[in-house]
Design a protein around this motif. Structure first.
Motif, PDB file in Angstrom:
ATOM      1  N   LYS A 238       0.825  -1.207   0.000  1.00  5.00           N
ATOM      2  CA  LYS A 238       0.000   0.000   0.000  1.00  5.00           C
ATOM      3  C   LYS A 238       0.860   1.258   0.000  1.00  5.00           C
ATOM      4  CE  LYS A 238      -4.062  -1.875   2.418  1.00  5.00           C
ATOM      5  NZ  LYS A 238      -4.823  -1.836   3.695  1.00  5.00           N
ATOM      6  N   LYS A 239       1.987   1.203   0.714  1.00  2.00           N
ATOM      7  CA  LYS A 239       2.846   2.372   0.828  1.00  2.00           C
ATOM      8  C   LYS A 239       3.652   2.607  -0.437  1.00  2.00           C
ATOM      9  CE  LYS A 239       3.569   1.683   5.797  1.00  2.00           C
ATOM     10  NZ  LYS A 239       4.564   1.293   6.816  1.00  2.00           N
ATOM     11  N   VAL A 240       4.088   1.519  -1.074  1.00  2.65           N
ATOM     12  CA  VAL A 240       4.999   1.623  -2.206  1.00  2.65           C
ATOM     13  C   VAL A 240       4.211   1.450  -3.503  1.00  2.65           C
ATOM     14  CG1 VAL A 240       7.110   0.732  -3.247  1.00  2.65           C
ATOM     15  CG2 VAL A 240       6.824   0.668  -0.764  1.00  2.65           C
ATOM     16  N   PHE A 241       3.910   2.547  -4.155  1.00  2.00           N
ATOM     17  CA  PHE A 241       3.101   2.516  -5.366  1.00  2.00           C
ATOM     18  C   PHE A 241       3.859   1.843  -6.488  1.00  2.00           C
ATOM     19  CE2 PHE A 241       0.387   5.166  -3.107  1.00  2.00           C
ATOM     20  CZ  PHE A 241      -0.768   5.399  -3.823  1.00  2.00           C
ATOM     21  N   GLY A 245       9.954   2.963  -5.010  1.00  2.00           N
ATOM     22  CA  GLY A 245      10.058   3.458  -3.637  1.00  2.00           C
ATOM     23  C   GLY A 245      10.468   4.909  -3.562  1.00  2.00           C
ATOM     24  N   GLY A 246      10.430   5.425  -2.364  1.00  2.00           N
ATOM     25  CA  GLY A 246      10.831   6.784  -2.063  1.00  2.00           C
ATOM     26  C   GLY A 246      10.756   6.971  -0.557  1.00  2.00           C
ATOM     27  N   GLU A 247      11.060   8.164  -0.099  1.00  2.00           N
ATOM     28  CA  GLU A 247      11.011   8.435   1.336  1.00  2.00           C
ATOM     29  C   GLU A 247       9.561   8.383   1.823  1.00  2.00           C
ATOM     30  OE1 GLU A 247      12.287  11.978   4.464  1.00  2.00           O
ATOM     31  OE2 GLU A 247      12.894  12.080   2.356  1.00  2.00           O
ATOM     32  N   GLU A 248       9.351   7.697   2.926  1.00  2.00           N
ATOM     33  CA  GLU A 248       7.989   7.527   3.419  1.00  2.00           C
ATOM     34  C   GLU A 248       7.521   8.772   4.184  1.00  2.00           C
ATOM     35  OE1 GLU A 248       5.723   4.590   6.544  1.00  2.00           O
ATOM     36  OE2 GLU A 248       7.193   3.690   5.172  1.00  2.00           O
ATOM     37  N   GLU A 249       6.284   9.164   3.912  1.00  2.00           N
ATOM     38  CA  GLU A 249       5.690  10.332   4.560  1.00  2.00           C
ATOM     39  C   GLU A 249       4.242  10.028   4.936  1.00  2.00           C
ATOM     40  OE1 GLU A 249       6.884  13.321   5.258  1.00  2.00           O
ATOM     41  OE2 GLU A 249       8.548  13.777   3.883  1.00  2.00           O
ATOM     42  N   SER A 282     -11.515  13.321   3.192  1.00  2.00           N
ATOM     43  CA  SER A 282     -10.053  13.299   3.297  1.00  2.00           C
ATOM     44  C   SER A 282      -9.589  11.980   3.903  1.00  2.00           C
ATOM     45  CB  SER A 282      -9.547  14.468   4.147  1.00  2.00           C
ATOM     46  OG  SER A 282      -9.945  14.301   5.495  1.00  2.00           O
ATOM     47  N   ILE A 283      -8.339  11.632   3.622  1.00  2.16           N
ATOM     48  CA  ILE A 283      -7.715  10.461   4.233  1.00  2.16           C
ATOM     49  C   ILE A 283      -6.308  10.844   4.677  1.00  2.16           C
ATOM     50  CG2 ILE A 283      -9.022   8.850   2.801  1.00  2.16           C
ATOM     51  CD1 ILE A 283      -6.421   8.364   1.199  1.00  2.16           C
ATOM     52  N   ARG A 284      -5.777  10.095   5.646  1.00  3.00           N
ATOM     53  CA  ARG A 284      -4.401  10.283   6.090  1.00  3.00           C
ATOM     54  C   ARG A 284      -3.700   8.934   5.948  1.00  3.00           C
ATOM     55  NH1 ARG A 284      -2.229  14.370   9.106  1.00  3.00           N
ATOM     56  NH2 ARG A 284      -4.323  15.131   9.611  1.00  3.00           N
ATOM     57  N   ILE A 285      -2.650   8.879   5.133  1.00  2.49           N
ATOM     58  CA  ILE A 285      -1.987   7.613   4.825  1.00  2.49           C
ATOM     59  C   ILE A 285      -0.471   7.762   4.853  1.00  2.49           C
ATOM     60  CG2 ILE A 285      -3.808   6.553   3.417  1.00  2.49           C
ATOM     61  CD1 ILE A 285      -2.282   7.708   0.964  1.00  2.49           C
ATOM     62  N   LEU A 307      -3.193  18.028   1.070  1.00  2.00           N
ATOM     63  CA  LEU A 307      -3.407  19.031   2.117  1.00  2.00           C
ATOM     64  C   LEU A 307      -2.168  19.233   2.986  1.00  2.00           C
ATOM     65  CD1 LEU A 307      -7.034  18.108   3.274  1.00  2.00           C
ATOM     66  CD2 LEU A 307      -6.323  19.830   1.603  1.00  2.00           C
ATOM     67  N   SER A 308      -1.400  18.167   3.187  1.00  2.00           N
ATOM     68  CA  SER A 308      -0.180  18.245   3.985  1.00  2.00           C
ATOM     69  C   SER A 308       0.623  16.962   3.779  1.00  2.00           C
ATOM     70  CB  SER A 308      -0.529  18.424   5.475  1.00  2.00           C
ATOM     71  OG  SER A 308      -1.171  17.251   5.980  1.00  2.00           O
ATOM     72  N   PRO A 309       1.943  17.025   4.058  1.00  2.00           N
ATOM     73  CA  PRO A 309       2.725  18.167   4.539  1.00  2.00           C
ATOM     74  C   PRO A 309       3.121  19.101   3.397  1.00  2.00           C
ATOM     75  CG  PRO A 309       4.143  16.260   4.323  1.00  2.00           C
ATOM     76  CD  PRO A 309       2.751  15.787   4.007  1.00  2.00           C
ATOM     77  N   GLU A 310       3.613  20.264   3.738  1.00  2.00           N
ATOM     78  CA  GLU A 310       3.970  21.274   2.748  1.00  2.00           C
ATOM     79  C   GLU A 310       5.096  20.784   1.843  1.00  2.00           C
ATOM     80  OE1 GLU A 310       3.191  24.602   0.719  1.00  2.00           O
ATOM     81  OE2 GLU A 310       2.117  23.991   2.546  1.00  2.00           O
ATOM     82  N   SER A 311       6.020  19.997   2.400  1.00  2.00           N
ATOM     83  CA  SER A 311       7.152  19.511   1.596  1.00  2.00           C
ATOM     84  C   SER A 311       6.679  18.624   0.438  1.00  2.00           C
ATOM     85  CB  SER A 311       8.128  18.724   2.474  1.00  2.00           C
ATOM     86  OG  SER A 311       7.474  17.601   3.072  1.00  2.00           O
ATOM     87  N   VAL A 312       5.663  17.815   0.672  1.00  2.00           N
ATOM     88  CA  VAL A 312       5.138  16.950  -0.383  1.00  2.00           C
ATOM     89  C   VAL A 312       4.366  17.776  -1.410  1.00  2.00           C
ATOM     90  CG1 VAL A 312       3.620  14.988  -0.896  1.00  2.00           C
ATOM     91  CG2 VAL A 312       5.065  14.951   1.136  1.00  2.00           C
ATOM     92  N   ILE A 313       3.658  18.799  -0.939  1.00  2.00           N
ATOM     93  CA  ILE A 313       2.941  19.699  -1.855  1.00  2.00           C
ATOM     94  C   ILE A 313       3.933  20.338  -2.824  1.00  2.00           C
ATOM     95  CG2 ILE A 313       1.607  21.835  -2.025  1.00  2.00           C
ATOM     96  CD1 ILE A 313       0.354  21.117   0.691  1.00  2.00           C
ATOM     97  N   GLU A 314       5.070  20.809  -2.290  1.00  5.65           N
ATOM     98  CA  GLU A 314       6.081  21.452  -3.136  1.00  5.65           C
ATOM     99  C   GLU A 314       6.673  20.463  -4.141  1.00  5.65           C
ATOM    100  OE1 GLU A 314       6.956  24.667  -3.477  1.00  5.65           O
ATOM    101  OE2 GLU A 314       5.181  24.947  -2.207  1.00  5.65           O
TER     102      GLU A 314
END
Length: 328
Positions: A238-241, A245-249, A282-285, A307-314
């Motif tokens: 579920k985490k790794v599309f 992979g990449g850094e988990e957030e 909304s969901i939080r994952i 919606l968050s975090p700002e780093s992922v939005i950027e």
């Protein structure tokens, strides 16, 4: 002498002919069985065949009769019913990691589980030729070897390659062996992946099985997970599309209500859906932030928003901007 030897096999030939030639639509009479046995050099009286059929019923074969002008016999049920075999054939056809050759071999074996008449119906469904299939013929046996290593709690070694623009293999690490601790095999997005744990990085990583060669089981125990952690392949997937992979957030996303099914398909029914307003939720994952994750979001256009975090939005905005730059 030969005839006497064949005579001892009579009940086995009766079982064979009933399994291969009969089903609910196709039957055999006692006379049919006598004629078929003669092809194997076996003579039989009607009474002996009745006795053999009773013995086969006691053995567990579901032999049923149907009355017409004569009594007709057929196998009414099998370990796999025809709809189940169709599902298995479909799965083999759709399996990208199984090569053309192995696909056809497997389908022939599946067909042998049905009567010859039902096998013909299965065969008419086979459309393997134009499907995208794996090139690595050894993958079928690689998967089995990796399963053995996991079951025996052993490490494995292998070489890992990519294809270059000439479609030629280019081995990573200059062809040096990888030594890893395998924990699971996952079939994701039509590819098989080996999921391993690295003590050096204290994290999991994965490899495409069809790009692995020279796989050997190493006589060394696997690296232990920290603090007796239990590996959950469902959570990992579920985490790794699509296994990029990449850094988990931990990410909060807002979706239009029309995307409920898409969210449940991706994250499962246990995902918590929180109402934002009459038109959205909304969901939080926890997800691995990667280009594949961003591509999954992009397919929904303005019906999804980070919606968050700002780093992922950027990162998402930069990813979209890089694509737009190509069209200026």
């Amino acid at each position: 002498m030969a005839k006497s030897s064949n005579q001892k096999l009579k009940i086995l030939y009766i079982m064979k002919m009933l399994l291969e030639k009969t089903d609910e639509e196709n039957t055999m009479t006692i006379n049919d069985m006598i004629a078929e046995l003669e092809r194997y050099g076996i003579t039989a009286e009607r009474k002996s065949i009745y006795d053999d059929i009773d013995a086969l019923r006691h053995y567990g074969i579901d032999i049923t009769t149907r009355k017409s002008k004569t009594t007709e016999y057929f196998v009414a049920s099998r370990v796999f019913e025809l709809p189940e075999l169709k599902l298995l054939v479909d799965a083999v056809q759709c399996s990208k990691f199984v090569t053309y050759k192995k696909s056809n071999e497997l389908i022939k074996k599946i067909e042998s589980l049905a009567s010859s008449h039902q096998a013909a119906l299965l065969h008419r469904q086979v459309y393997v030729a134009n499907r995208v299939k794996a090139i690595n013929e050894n993958i079928y046996y690689n998967v089995d070897r990796l399963h053995v290593a996991i079951a025996e709690n052993k490490q494995v070694s292998f070489k890992y390659f990519d294809y270059d623009i000439k479609k030629e293999k280019r081995y990573r690490k200059n062809g040096e062996l990888y030594f890893v601790s395998p924990y699971a095999l996952s079939w994701d997005d039509e590819n098989y992946y080996l999921i391993t744990f690295s003590e050096k990085y204290n994290d999991f990583t994965h490899y495409r099985v069809d790009r692995m060669t020279n796989i050997e089981i190493v006589d060394q125990p696997r690296a232990m997970l920290p603090d007796n952690e239990q590996f959950n392949i469902v959570d990992y997937s579920k985490k790794v599309f699509n296994m990029f992979g990449g850094e988990e957030e931990t990410v909060k996303l807002k979706f239009d209500n029309s995307l409920v099914n898409a969210v449940i398909d991706r994250f499962g029914k246990d995902v918590s859906l929180d109402k934002v307003d009459d038109n959205s939720f909304s969901i939080r994952i926890n997800v691995a932030i990667s280009s594949t994750f961003f591509a999954w979001l992009a397919q929904f256009g303005n019906k999804v928003k980070i919606l968050s975090p700002e780093s992922v939005i950027e990162k998402y905005k930069n990813s979209i901007q890089e694509i737009l730059e190509q069209y200026k």
